[in-house]
Enzyme design. Structure first.
Site, short mmCIF file in Angstrom:
data_model
loop_
_atom_site.label_atom_id
_atom_site.label_comp_id
_atom_site.label_asym_id
_atom_site.label_seq_id
_atom_site.Cartn_x
_atom_site.Cartn_y
_atom_site.Cartn_z
N GLU A 85 -0.51 11.48 3.87
CA GLU A 85 -1.88 10.96 3.92
C GLU A 85 -2.42 10.40 4.87
OE1 GLU A 85 -1.47 8.17 0.41
OE2 GLU A 85 -1.62 6.77 2.10
N CYS A 98 -6.11 7.02 10.81
CA CYS A 98 -5.04 6.38 10.49
C CYS A 98 -3.85 7.49 10.20
CB CYS A 98 -5.05 5.36 9.53
SG CYS A 98 -3.57 4.85 8.96
N CYS A 105 9.18 6.74 3.56
CA CYS A 105 9.67 5.59 4.47
C CYS A 105 10.78 4.97 3.84
CB CYS A 105 8.63 4.52 4.58
SG CYS A 105 9.13 3.30 5.79
N CYS A 109 9.97 -2.27 2.75
CA CYS A 109 8.80 -3.37 2.61
C CYS A 109 8.40 -3.59 1.06
CB CYS A 109 7.86 -3.47 3.55
SG CYS A 109 8.31 -3.32 5.18
N CYS A 112 4.73 -2.45 -0.20
CA CYS A 112 4.09 -1.11 0.41
C CYS A 112 4.62 -0.11 -0.52
CB CYS A 112 4.51 -1.27 1.69
SG CYS A 112 4.17 0.50 2.46
N CYS A 326 -1.38 1.98 2.36
CA CYS A 326 -0.38 3.07 2.60
C CYS A 326 0.29 3.57 1.63
CB CYS A 326 0.75 2.08 3.50
SG CYS A 326 -0.22 0.85 4.90
#
Ligand code: SAH
Length: 339
Positions: A85, A98, A105, A109, A112, A326
């Site tokens: 995205e 962005c 990932c 975190c 997120c 995110c």
């Protein structure tokens, strides 16, 4: 490929070097979506290229537009079916995109959404670039600023990130100024040093999110690997090497990192290096119980920083109505497909 690499390839195919100039322009200025579109090149040559090389052109699968602020969020399919995205934001000073640097990932975190399913794979430089190219084509508007703050940890994909930056800022291409590029990292210390040694004029943003190791470890597993002291030393090195001030990103989470004591500890970290602090109201995701910090408390936190001469901004929330944070859109799509 860089221009020089492209030229080498084209010459090795028995073509004149100036074909590389044309081909590069088609890709990086005219933003062609395939070799077929490069109509100033012979059909023969275009076919040869098509047989020899894979051409990256992302497919928009879903585009959402915010009714609140015109922010657009794009879900793109990669050639292998992975989804990524990107977000397009309109500001007074220009259009900002962005981009994602990885599919998924592996940093973990806690707040997120990008990391909930782990890392699928690194994005190639072309796949980072084409997020910007595709959005330019789709909106018909020039992009002036790029932030690498979408899905993924950019410094976990270091070599591809660097190549992407070189291509994006190349004067033969879109020629976006290095000063208009921001790379955000959760704090991979060795790569922060490597990046500093490249002496780029980009802005480095560090996702700090907590003012001490104990609190940071609760929010970000990477804090178990690198201490805040190590991070701040790396920031100092970056500043020395590049002359560029670091931005500290700080997502305010209600009752977790928003006390007066937290503000004081943050000031002690930001002041010596003249860091800019960007406060981000945490965007709650449904998989976790984090809540936003109250407006009055956010304002008090900001005031305290300002009184201590810290340059601070509160990030405007954009695209709240379109899974703006995110990894939210990608995640929703992947879940729906699974179902
Ligand atoms: N991996 C990089 C860049 C991607 S995230 C990094 O960690 O910096 C961009 C920023 O948004 C980071 O500061 C990240 O911590 C923050 N972020 C992620 N999810 C968020 C959420 N739900 N609410 C607020 N900020 C979030």
């Amino acid at each position: 490929m860089t221009f020089e690499e492209l030229q080498e390839q084209i010459v090795s195919m028995g073509e004149k070097p100036f074909r590389a100039v044309q081909c590069y322009e088609w890709m990086h200025v005219k933003l062609a979506r395939s070799f077929t579109e490069m109509t100033s090149l012979s059909k023969d040559f275009r076919e040869k290229c098509g047989n020899r090389y894979q051409y990256t052109a992302l497919n928009p699968v879903e585009i959402q537009e915010s009714a609140l602020d015109g922010t657009k969020k794009f879900l793109f399919a990669l050639a292998d079916g992975n989804m990524i995205e990107s977000v397009w934001m309109k500001y007074r000073h220009g259009n900002s995109v962005c981009i994602s640097s990885q599919a998924g990932c592996r940093m973990g975190c806690r707040f997120c959404a990008s990391t909930l399913d782990g890392l699928e794979r690194n994005l190639r430089p072309s796949e980072m670039l084409d997020q910007i190219y595709a959005i330019t084509r789709l909106t018909g508007e020039r992009v002036s600023n790029v932030v690498v703050m979408g899905c993924g940890e950019p410094l976990d994909n270091f070599d591809n990130l660097l190549r992407f930056i070189r291509l994006l800022t190349d004067e033969k291409g879109l020629h976006i100024s290095q000063r208009n590029i921001t790379v955000s990292t959760c704090g991979l210390v060795p790569e922060m040093y490597r990046l500093a040694d490249e002496k780029l004029q980009i802005t480095l943003a560090l996702s700090l999110h907590a003012p001490n190791n104990e609190k940071r470890r609760e929010l970000m597993p990477i804090a178990n690997r690198y201490s805040i002291k190590e991070l701040m030393d790396a920031c100092e090195y970056y500043l020395k090497k590049t002359g560029r001030r670091i931005t500290l990103e700080y997502s305010l989470v209600g009752g977790v990192n928003d006390s007066a004591q937290d503000a004081e500890e943050l000031i002690a970290l930001a002041a010596p290096l003249g860091c800019h602090v960007n406060l981000i109201p945490v965007n709650p995701i449904k998989e976790r119980s984090f809540v936003q910090c109250e407006a009055a408390k956010t304002a008090a936190f900001k005031n305290k920083l300002e009184k201590n001469k810290i340059n601070v901004t509160i990030r405007r929330e954009m695209g709240r109505d379109i899974d703006g944070a995110c990894g939210q859109l990608r995640r929703r799509h992947v879940n729906e497909t699974r179902r």
